[in-house]
Design a protein around this motif. Structure first.
Motif, PDB file in Angstrom:
ATOM      1  N   THR A 102      -3.941  -1.509  10.175  1.00 20.54           N
ATOM      2  CA  THR A 102      -4.930  -0.566  10.707  1.00 20.54           C
ATOM      3  C   THR A 102      -5.654   0.214   9.613  1.00 20.54           C
ATOM      4  O   THR A 102      -6.586   0.956   9.900  1.00 20.54           O
ATOM      5  N   ASP A 103      -5.250   0.040   8.370  1.00 22.06           N
ATOM      6  CA  ASP A 103      -5.875   0.743   7.249  1.00 22.06           C
ATOM      7  C   ASP A 103      -6.880  -0.176   6.567  1.00 22.06           C
ATOM      8  O   ASP A 103      -6.494  -1.097   5.841  1.00 22.06           O
ATOM      9  N   PRO A 104      -8.183   0.060   6.764  1.00 23.35           N
ATOM     10  CA  PRO A 104      -9.196  -0.832   6.175  1.00 23.35           C
ATOM     11  C   PRO A 104      -9.241  -0.767   4.644  1.00 23.35           C
ATOM     12  O   PRO A 104      -9.821  -1.643   4.009  1.00 23.35           O
ATOM     13  N   GLN A 105      -8.624   0.242   4.056  1.00 25.94           N
ATOM     14  CA  GLN A 105      -8.607   0.384   2.601  1.00 25.94           C
ATOM     15  C   GLN A 105      -7.333  -0.176   1.963  1.00 25.94           C
ATOM     16  O   GLN A 105      -7.177  -0.115   0.744  1.00 25.94           O
ATOM     17  N   ALA A 106      -6.438  -0.726   2.769  1.00 25.32           N
ATOM     18  CA  ALA A 106      -5.143  -1.193   2.272  1.00 25.32           C
ATOM     19  C   ALA A 106      -5.316  -2.300   1.239  1.00 25.32           C
ATOM     20  O   ALA A 106      -6.080  -3.245   1.444  1.00 25.32           O
ATOM     21  N   GLU A 107      -4.603  -2.148   0.127  1.00 26.43           N
ATOM     22  CA  GLU A 107      -4.605  -3.140  -0.934  1.00 26.43           C
ATOM     23  C   GLU A 107      -3.177  -3.469  -1.332  1.00 26.43           C
ATOM     24  O   GLU A 107      -2.283  -2.640  -1.221  1.00 26.43           O
TER      25      GLU A 107
ATOM     26  N   ALA B 125       2.595  -7.102   6.059  1.00 22.76           N
ATOM     27  CA  ALA B 125       1.165  -6.785   6.100  1.00 22.76           C
ATOM     28  C   ALA B 125       0.774  -6.121   7.420  1.00 22.76           C
ATOM     29  O   ALA B 125      -0.120  -5.273   7.449  1.00 22.76           O
ATOM     30  N   GLN B 126       1.441  -6.496   8.494  1.00 22.77           N
ATOM     31  CA  GLN B 126       1.142  -5.899   9.805  1.00 22.77           C
ATOM     32  C   GLN B 126       1.321  -4.388   9.792  1.00 22.77           C
ATOM     33  O   GLN B 126       0.629  -3.674  10.513  1.00 22.77           O
ATOM     34  N   ARG B 127       2.215  -3.905   8.971  1.00 25.77           N
ATOM     35  CA  ARG B 127       2.460  -2.455   8.894  1.00 25.77           C
ATOM     36  C   ARG B 127       1.219  -1.694   8.424  1.00 25.77           C
ATOM     37  O   ARG B 127       1.071  -0.513   8.706  1.00 25.77           O
TER      38      ARG B 127
ATOM     39  N   ARG C  97      -5.391  -6.116  -7.917  1.00 24.79           N
ATOM     40  CA  ARG C  97      -5.257  -5.591  -6.558  1.00 24.79           C
ATOM     41  C   ARG C  97      -6.128  -6.440  -5.642  1.00 24.79           C
ATOM     42  O   ARG C  97      -7.231  -6.830  -6.008  1.00 24.79           O
ATOM     43  N   TYR C  98      -5.608  -6.699  -4.436  1.00 24.33           N
ATOM     44  CA  TYR C  98      -6.321  -7.509  -3.446  1.00 24.33           C
ATOM     45  C   TYR C  98      -6.368  -6.741  -2.131  1.00 24.33           C
ATOM     46  O   TYR C  98      -5.379  -6.107  -1.750  1.00 24.33           O
ATOM     47  N   ALA C  99      -7.509  -6.803  -1.463  1.00 23.12           N
ATOM     48  CA  ALA C  99      -7.576  -6.251  -0.111  1.00 23.12           C
ATOM     49  C   ALA C  99      -6.492  -6.938   0.707  1.00 23.12           C
ATOM     50  O   ALA C  99      -6.182  -8.118   0.488  1.00 23.12           O
ATOM     51  N   LEU C 100      -5.907  -6.204   1.627  1.00 26.09           N
ATOM     52  CA  LEU C 100      -4.762  -6.703   2.391  1.00 26.09           C
ATOM     53  C   LEU C 100      -5.021  -8.078   3.003  1.00 26.09           C
ATOM     54  O   LEU C 100      -4.231  -9.005   2.827  1.00 26.09           O
ATOM     55  N   GLY C 101      -6.127  -8.233   3.700  1.00 16.98           N
ATOM     56  CA  GLY C 101      -6.435  -9.510   4.340  1.00 16.98           C
ATOM     57  C   GLY C 101      -6.604 -10.631   3.340  1.00 16.98           C
ATOM     58  O   GLY C 101      -6.158 -11.757   3.567  1.00 16.98           O
ATOM     59  N   ASP C 102      -7.252 -10.337   2.220  1.00 18.42           N
ATOM     60  CA  ASP C 102      -7.441 -11.330   1.173  1.00 18.42           C
ATOM     61  C   ASP C 102      -6.097 -11.748   0.593  1.00 18.42           C
ATOM     62  O   ASP C 102      -5.840 -12.938   0.373  1.00 18.42           O
TER      63      ASP C 102
ATOM     64  N   PRO D 116       0.789  -1.234   0.000  1.00 18.98           N
ATOM     65  CA  PRO D 116       0.000   0.000   0.000  1.00 18.98           C
ATOM     66  C   PRO D 116       0.828   1.294   0.000  1.00 18.98           C
ATOM     67  O   PRO D 116       0.367   2.322  -0.475  1.00 18.98           O
ATOM     68  N   ASP D 117       2.056   1.248   0.516  1.00 20.22           N
ATOM     69  CA  ASP D 117       2.895   2.453   0.535  1.00 20.22           C
ATOM     70  C   ASP D 117       3.692   2.638  -0.745  1.00 20.22           C
ATOM     71  O   ASP D 117       4.499   3.556  -0.860  1.00 20.22           O
TER      72      ASP D 117
END
Length: 94
Positions: free
Chosen positions: A82-87, A77-79, A34-39, A11-12
């Motif tokens: 806290t961002d629900p929009q992270a992809e 990914a832990q970084r 692009r994938y949501a972080l958790g996915d 994401p950064d």
């Protein structure tokens, strides 16, 4: 056993080259997607576990490199947790 590498963009904007001991990663990711972080983490976890088990079936031991790669993905990914929009974008499959 054919290995596969996949390059991801976090994401950064930073990128990482990732390793899989098996081409199974190609069943979980599409280049450019692009994938949501958790996915993304869930897919990587499943693909790398399958790859490691394929190594176990062929050689009699799990692939520690796959588990190391998973640990790196989970730590990175832990970084962004806290961002629900992270992809995460899978830039390419090699």
């Amino acid at each position: 056993m054919p290995v596969m590498h996949f390059r991801v963009q976090w994401p950064d904007g930073s990128e990482a080259n990732c390793y899989s001991p098996s081409t199974v990663v190609g069943e979980f990711f599409v280049a450019g997607q692009r994938y949501a972080l958790g996915d993304f983490v869930d897919r990587a976890r499943e693909a790398l576990h399958i790859g490691s088990e394929r190594v176990r079936e062929k050689y009699g031991f799990a692939c520690s490199a796959a588990m190391d790669q998973l640990a790196q993905i989970e730590a990175q990914a832990q970084r962004f947790a806290t961002d629900p929009q992270a992809e995460v974008q899978v830039v390419e499959l090699l």
